[in-house]
Motif scaffolding. Sequence first.
Motif: not given
Length: 644
Positions: A204-206, A210-215, A222-224, A249-251
């Motif tokens: 899972a992710l949050v 900005n559609q940036v993964v923070i958690l 993280r931070y993609t 970087p890209q997810f």
Amino acid sequence: MRPASERVGWLARRLLLLLVGVALVSLTGAGVYQHSYAQGEHSLKAATNSRLDLFATVVEARVRRLEPVPATIQLNPAVLAVLRAPDPARERAANDYLARLNAHLGSVAVYVLDVLDVRGVVLASSNVAERDDSLLGEDVSYRPYYLEALAGRSTRHFAIGSGGQAGYFASHPIYDGPRVLGVAAIKIGLDALEQTWPMLAAPALVADANQVVILSSQPAWRYTSMAPLPAERRVDLQLTQTYGSLRLPQFPIDVRLSVDEDTQEVQGFVSGDEARHREALGAGSNRAGHLVLGRSLDGMDWRVLIFTSLSEVRDQALADGVGGAMTAAFLILLVLYWSQRRRIERQKLAAKRLLEQVNADLERQVGLRTQELTDTNEQLRREVAERQQTEQTLRSAQDELVHAGKMAVLGQLAASITHELTQPLGGIRTLAGNAAEFMRRGNHAAAQDNLSIVARLVEQMARIIDPLKSFSRKSSASPGATDVGRVVEQALFLYQLRVRHDQVRVDNRCAPGQWTAWCDANRLEQVLVNLVGNALDAMRDADPRVLTLSAERCEVAGVPMVALTVRDSGKGLSETDQRRLFEPFYTTKPSGAGLGLGLAICRDLAAEFGGDLQAHNHADGGACFVLTVPVGPAPDTAKDTPSR
């Protein structure tokens, strides 16, 4: 034994029944599989949505509960006092208040910013005692939460702090009457949320606005960025240092999402080749696929996504589908067995009568077919013999027409040939008499000179007669390597007296040995004699009279050809002439001067050795006849090839 047609029909029916049975079994299995899969997916969605609701509740309880705190900070007199008139004593009082408040709330930091000269300098902070992480005295005017609060709006967003620790920032303007005197901000830590991943039981992710993964439960995520960020947006994020100095970087997984505007539920799928995402999705990844479900958190512009494996759903659906297919197959086999037994009983009763009838019909049909084949073969033999006789007659007629054309040309040239032979004959008569007189006188040397001259005149007459003999010879077509330039010279030789008499200038660009064609030399000469004669007739009233003969290489339908052009300087061809020129018995000459068969025969002769004959008017005047002939091998490679 059954007739072939009945056997084929029987096999076709059996094959059709087999295909229908297989189709029913497949459809039953597929239907059960789809139904089971849909139910399993629905149950999985319901369970996953329940976990998502629980996770959203936890996030809102641990993060959003502290959002109203910045709005209450301005109620403390120490905060307003330090903003109105900063001094060390008031700053210590404000710092003490913020430290007690932060300890009570359990947040990362609480601080107050001064808006003097539109600079967001931290005037009071809860973490003054922490020298390494204290923001006291720092200018954070680049942060979005400061800029929004300065404009009189409360705001909240995710960002990485100056110390490298991520957090959820909330801010509120501090008013002194109608004027914004400062900004109160709180940084809420997100470490507690990391302990909630086990309740989701799946990757899972949050992601923030900005559609940036923070958690994320997967550290590599993280931070993609889950969507490409425009260049101007990247510049804004760098200026505000929302993610510090990270490059985003890209997810690692291609995900296609759709959002329900009413419920704010997110649903999607892992797109592309899921096998290459197996490592990114973790050990639980398999070929069954992943269901992506999510929820937008109210008021936070955050979105939580969970990647749930469909392997259990697929396995259960496969088991149900196989069971359904086996049940359908058993029922179909039972029905077929019962139907087959009844059919066998009926067939045994009628087998003998059908067999006798089929044999009788077969013998009768064989007799009829045999007689029809015999009659057909006899008719074909008669037709073949008639066609062979017709073809032989046509070839004989063509040869006769060609020979008649040659004789007609020789008849036209008879006067010029007689004139050419008269002069050598007169010379021979005179020289022979002189030789006899010299012999009588005993002057043998003079007699020998006269006889030598007689021999040369005889050779000259032979050179005149030999081309005529070759041209007038009646022969069938015999294709071979033919020197086009040599044939052109022979055709012009037959008209040399007429050319001199009519003062025609001949421009012959076909030198012997330059072009080699594959055709019958005698018939090629017949075509050229006809074309040259027509050209001379067309220039009878022209001035000047120029006859041009040229050749060039070309290709027709991929076959190499020699294109031989005969051009005159006459008045050219009318539209009617061009349309009907090659029709039999059509002629442009005066009545009695020709039958109109020459050009038709010439085109047939050209087609006989794979060529063609076309006519058109030249741009500079006069008519052009273009004869195309297949290219033949070089003379040194065709020594054994018969030619004429």
